[in-house]
Enzyme design. Structure first.
Site, PDB file in Angstrom:
ATOM      1  N   LYS A 216     -13.997   0.538  -4.081  1.00 48.16           N
ATOM      2  CA  LYS A 216     -15.480   1.033  -2.765  1.00 48.16           C
ATOM      3  C   LYS A 216     -16.054   1.900  -3.438  1.00 48.16           C
ATOM      4  O   LYS A 216     -17.498   1.853  -3.225  1.00 48.16           O
ATOM      5  CB  LYS A 216     -14.541   2.566  -2.074  1.00 48.16           C
ATOM      6  CG  LYS A 216     -13.576   1.209  -0.899  1.00 48.16           C
ATOM      7  CD  LYS A 216     -13.268   1.961   0.267  1.00 48.16           C
ATOM      8  CE  LYS A 216     -12.176   1.923   1.073  1.00 48.16           C
ATOM      9  NZ  LYS A 216     -11.636   2.170   2.475  1.00 48.16           N
TER      10      LYS A 216
ATOM     11  N   GLU B  80       0.682  -1.307   0.359  1.00 46.04           N
ATOM     12  CA  GLU B  80       0.452  -0.046   0.133  1.00 46.04           C
ATOM     13  C   GLU B  80       0.645   1.274  -0.345  1.00 46.04           C
ATOM     14  O   GLU B  80      -0.024   2.061  -0.360  1.00 46.04           O
ATOM     15  CB  GLU B  80      -0.981   0.075   1.466  1.00 46.04           C
ATOM     16  CG  GLU B  80      -2.212   0.097   0.499  1.00 46.04           C
ATOM     17  CD  GLU B  80      -2.870   0.438   2.150  1.00 46.04           C
ATOM     18  OE1 GLU B  80      -4.338  -0.637   1.473  1.00 46.04           O
ATOM     19  OE2 GLU B  80      -3.373   0.870   3.279  1.00 46.04           O
TER      20      GLU B  80
ATOM     21  N   HIS C 199       7.362 -26.737  -1.497  1.00 50.03           N
ATOM     22  CA  HIS C 199       7.121 -27.561  -1.755  1.00 50.03           C
ATOM     23  C   HIS C 199       6.143 -27.307  -2.521  1.00 50.03           C
ATOM     24  O   HIS C 199       4.880 -28.034  -3.104  1.00 50.03           O
ATOM     25  CB  HIS C 199       6.781 -29.187  -0.589  1.00 50.03           C
ATOM     26  CG  HIS C 199       7.559 -29.638   0.259  1.00 50.03           C
ATOM     27  ND1 HIS C 199       7.828 -30.711  -0.325  1.00 50.03           N
ATOM     28  CD2 HIS C 199       8.250 -29.191   1.267  1.00 50.03           C
ATOM     29  CE1 HIS C 199       8.445 -31.126   0.614  1.00 50.03           C
ATOM     30  NE2 HIS C 199       9.088 -29.608   1.294  1.00 50.03           N
TER      31      HIS C 199
END
Ligand code: PA5
Length: 441
Positions: A418, A283, A304
Site C-alpha cells: 500500500k 494473513e 488433472h
C-alpha cells in the site's frame, strides 16, 4: 446429533507420530488459554471468540429486516469489500447456492480487485436494473472498495437522485472512525458496526458476512447456531477439542518439514471456502519469516492439473481434505446399451459414489506418496454445518498462530504494498516516499 468431524489417522506416519501430536498438546492447551482468556499478543482482537453465543437476537433481527428491505427494493445487490470484508460472505453464498439458478436477489461482488474491465462490465450489467449496495470496510479507507463504491454510488445517484440512492445503500464499518463512517453519517445511510475487537478475516459471523448472506436468502440464525455449537465444542483443552487437535497436528507437521498445507475439496461449491481459509491462515500465520503456506485445490478438477505435483513433487506438503458426506440432489449414471464409453460398470451408481471413490483413491495414493492427510467430514452443505466449520477454522487458527509463536491477529505485512502504491500514485502525505520510489524506477 451430527457435527463436523476431524480425523488425523492418515496424517500419522513417518513424518509425525501420535506421540509427536501428544507432545504438542500442552503447547496447544496454553495457546487455547491465550485465545480464550486474552493472555497473549493480539488480545485486543479476540471479540470473535464469544461472538456466536453473544450475538444479540436484536442484531440478527435488524440484519434480517435490512436484508428483506433490500430484497424488496432491488433486483440485485452489490456487496463491495475486499479480504475479510468479502471472502466470508462469498464463501458461504457459493457453498449454499444453486450453481446455475441465481438466488431470488443475487448478491454480486465488487471492490475485491482494481480491474477496469471488471468495473466497466459490472456497470453495464447494472444498467437498467434496480440495484442496491452493501459497502463494507472496517477501516473505511481501503482503496479497492473505495474506488468501486465511488463509481457505483455516483451511478446510483445519477439514476435515482441522492435521497433515493441513500435508501439503497447500507454501510458496514467502524463505529466512529474512517472515511466510510463519516460519509455514511453525512449521507444518512443505514449502517452496521464492525466492532474494534474483531479483525477483518474473523468477521464473517458479524454483519460483514451476515447481511450479504441474508440478502442472498440464506438462514443466518442457523449459521450462528452452528458456530455456537462449535464455540462450545472448542472451549476446553485436550486433543478431543477438534480445533486443538487440528492446530497441534498441523504444527507438528510443520516442524517435521511439511511447510505447505493444501486444503482439498471434492465439491465445486467449496472453491471460495478455500479462498476464505487461505486468507484466514495466510494473513494470521505468515509472519516473522515463519508460517505454513496455505494453498487450496478443487478436486477432482485439479487432479488433472496439480495432481502430478501433489503425488510426486517435493515432499514438503500435507493435505486437509474437506469431505461433504451427503449431496443435495440425486443423479444416477444411466445404462447405455452400446457402452462405447465403457461406463456400464458404474451404471446405476450415484455420481457422488464415484466422486467418493475418487476422493478415497486419491487420499490413499497421496498418503502412499508421502503426503500426510487430515480429514474433515461435513455432514452436508447447510448453514448449520458451515457455521460449525467457520468457527472451527477460526478457533484453530488462533491456537495454531500462538503455537507458532506469532501474533495471529495483526497483518503488518499488508501495509508495504500500500505504501508503495500510494507513493507511486503521489497520494498527498506520501511526498517523501514518492521521491524515493521514483528514484528507484
Ligand atoms: O483481515 C483483514 O484485516 C484484511 O484482509 C481486511 O479485511 C481487508 O484488508 C479489508 O480491510 P477493510 O475492511 O478495512 O477495508
Amino acid at each position: 446429533m451430527k457435527s463436523i468431524q476431524v480425523n488425523i489417522d492418515h496424517a500419522l506416519g513417518s513424518a509425525v507420530t501420535k506421540a509427536d501430536i501428544e507432545a504438542l498438546s500442552s503447547e496447544a492447551a496454553v495457546a487455547l488459554g491465550h485465545v480464550n482468556n486474552g493472555t497473549a499478543a493480539g488480545n485486543d482482537f479476540l471479540g470473535w471468540v464469544k461472538l456466536p453465543t453473544e450475538t444479540p437476537a436484536s442484531l440478527l433481527d435488524d440484519i434480517q429486516a435490512t436484508a428483506l428491505q433490500l430484497r424488496k427494493d432491488c433486483e440485485v445487490v452489490v456487496a463491495i469489500g475486499i479480504g475479510g470484508s468479502y471472502l466470508g460472505a462469498k464463501a458461504v453464498i457459493e457453498a449454499l447456492s444453486d450453481t446455475f439458478a441465481p438466488c431470488e436477489t443475487p448478491v454480486i461482488f465488487a471492490g475485491q480487485n482494481i480491474g477496469e474491465d471488471y468495473l466497466h462490465e459490472l456497470m453495464q450489467y447494472l444498467q437498467g436494473k434496480k440495484y442496491g449496495i452493501i459497502v463494507i470496510s472496517k477501516s473505511g479507507t481501503t482503496t479497492e472498495p473505495a474506488i468501486a463504491f465511488r463509481l457505483l454510488k455516483d451511478n446510483l445517484e445519477k439514476t435515482l437522485g441522492k435521497a433515493e440512492a441513500a435508501r439503497r445503500i447500507v454501510a458496514i464499518t467502524d463505529a466512529h472512525r474512517g472515511a466510510l463512517r463519516q460519509l455514511a453519517t453525512e449521507e444518512g445511510y443505514k449502517t452496521f458496526v464492525i466492532e474494534d475487537n474483531v479483525g477483518g478475516r474473523f468477521s464473517v459471523l458479524t454483519p460483514v458476512g451476515l447481511l450479504p448472506i441474508a440478502v442472498a436468502g440464506f438462514d443466518i440464525h442457523a449459521l450462528i447456531e452452528g458456530a455456537i455449537r462449535m464455540e462450545k465444542a472448542t472451549a476446553h483443552p485436550g486433543l478431543e477439542n477438534p480445533a486443538e487437535l487440528y492446530a497441534a497436528t498441523r504444527n507438528a507437521l510443520y516442524r517435521a518439514g511439511k511447510k505447505i498445507e493444501i486444503l482439498v475439496n471434492y465439491n465445486p461449491k467449496l472453491h471460495y471456502f478455500g479462498e476464505w481459509w487461505k486468507q484466514l491462515y495466510g494473513e494470521s500465520e505468515g509472519k516473522d519469516h515463519k508460517g505454513i503456506f496455505p494453498a487450496a485445490v478443487d478436486n477432482s478438477t485439479d487432479l488433472h492439473s496439480m495432481g502430478q505435483w501433489i503425488q510426486d513433487g517435493e515432499r514438503t506438503i500435507f493435505e486437509t481434505v474437506l469431505s461433504v458426506e451427503t449431496t443435495r440432489h440425486s443423479v444416477i449414471i444411466p445404462t447405455d446399451e452400446a457402452n462405447l464409453d465403457g461406463l456400464n460398470y458404474i451404471a446405476g451408481l450415484h455420481v457422488d459414489q464415484v466422486n467418493k471413490m475418487a476422493e478415497l483413491g486419491t487420499r490413499i495414493a497421496h498418503v502412499d506418496g508421502g503426503v500426510p492427510n487430515l480429514h474433515i467430514t461435513i455432514p452436508a452443505l447447510t448453514e448449520l454445518y458451515l457455521g460449525e466449520l467457520i468457527y472451527f477454522f477460526e478457533k484453530a487458527c488462533g491456537i495454531s498462530g500462538y503455537i507458532l509463536n506469532v501474533n495471529p491477529f495483526n497483518q503488518p505485512g499488508v501495509e508495504d504494498y500500500k505504501r508503495n502504491m500510494f507513493a507511486l500514485l503521489a497520494k498527498p502525505g506520501y511526498e517523501k516516499e514518492t521521491d524515493a520510489i521514483k528514484a528507484r524506477l
